[in-house]
Design an enzyme around this catalytic site. Structure first.
Site, PDB file in Angstrom:
ATOM      1  N   ASP A 140       0.840  -1.192   0.000  1.00  0.00           N
ATOM      2  CA  ASP A 140       0.000   0.000   0.000  1.00  0.00           C
ATOM      3  C   ASP A 140       0.878   1.246   0.000  1.00  0.00           C
ATOM      4  OD1 ASP A 140      -2.122  -1.730   0.244  1.00  0.00           O
ATOM      5  OD2 ASP A 140      -2.418  -1.355   2.391  1.00  0.00           O
ATOM      6  N   ASP A 142       0.975   4.560   2.032  1.00  0.00           N
ATOM      7  CA  ASP A 142       0.446   5.202   3.235  1.00  0.00           C
ATOM      8  C   ASP A 142       0.949   6.635   3.309  1.00  0.00           C
ATOM      9  OD1 ASP A 142      -0.913   2.895   4.551  1.00  0.00           O
ATOM     10  OD2 ASP A 142       1.107   2.059   4.493  1.00  0.00           O
TER      11      ASP A 142
END
Length: 212
Positions: A140, A142
């Site tokens: 991901d 972030d």
């Protein structure tokens, strides 16, 4: 040694990695050699005089460990905003192959144009800060947006639009003076969010107001 108070998501390098390893019961992957190059991540926890709540990270998602760090052990600090300003993703050898880095390259100019006070956290921030690649295709992206006052409608819309990136999952945490919340949750609920604080998570309808 730094004299400022580190904030959640800041990365801290140790003055004496072997000494820290000896003083703590650590998992096998958190060797003194690893800690000499890999920073610790400041986490949210209750106050402790002279000690900083930190998390140790390894090269995989399973390698995580919570600890407390004496403030006198901090050699240097890298904040999420500093990592963003350095923009090392531009020179990363796998920037085109990793969706998270490709997404960062796309959204960084948008965040700057929106005048967001933003930084990079998570595995992407860790990789960019230390130069050791712990990313994979499913990593991901972030991001941390720090806002002392409520987000303007324009900025809130710009940030919410980033959550729909088609190639990588982008998670945006918004830090207020009273804690931090996930923007994705606020978009979903309209207002009510789980606010992460130093004393634990609490539900909040207005994360910019003092907690009762």
């Amino acid at each position: 040694m730094t004299t400022s108070t580190p904030l959640p998501h800041d990365l801290l390098w140790l003055i004496d990695a072997p000494g820290f390893a000896r003083a703590n019961t650590l998992p096998a992957w958190a060797s003194a050699d690893w800690l000499a190059q890999a920073p610790l991540v400041v986490r949210r926890d209750g106050a402790s005089a002279g000690r900083i709540p930190v998390g140790l990270r390894g090269t995989t998602r399973a390698q995580r460990h919570a600890a407390w760090l004496p403030a006198t052990q901090v050699a240097r600090v890298a904040t999420p905003r500093m990592i963003a300003r350095q923009a090392r993703w531009r020179d990363h050898p796998r920037r085109a192959a990793l969706p998270a880095l490709a997404a960062l390259a796309r959204v960084a100019p948008l965040l700057d144009a929106a005048q967001a006070n933003w930084g990079v956290t998570g595995s992407v921030g860790f990789t960019l800060a230390i130069g050791i690649d712990v990313l994979h295709a499913g990593s991901d992206l972030d991001l941390l947006v720090t806002a002392a006052t409520p987000l303007s409608a324009e900025l809130a819309r710009a940030l919410a639009a980033l959550l729909d990136d088609a190639q990588a999952r982008i998670d945006i945490q918004v830090a207020t003076p009273f804690g931090a919340f996930a923007l994705r949750e606020q978009v979903r609920t309209g207002h009510r969010v789980l606010l992460k604080t130093a004393t634990g998570p609490v539900m909040s309808h207005d994360p910019w107001q003092p907690l009762p």
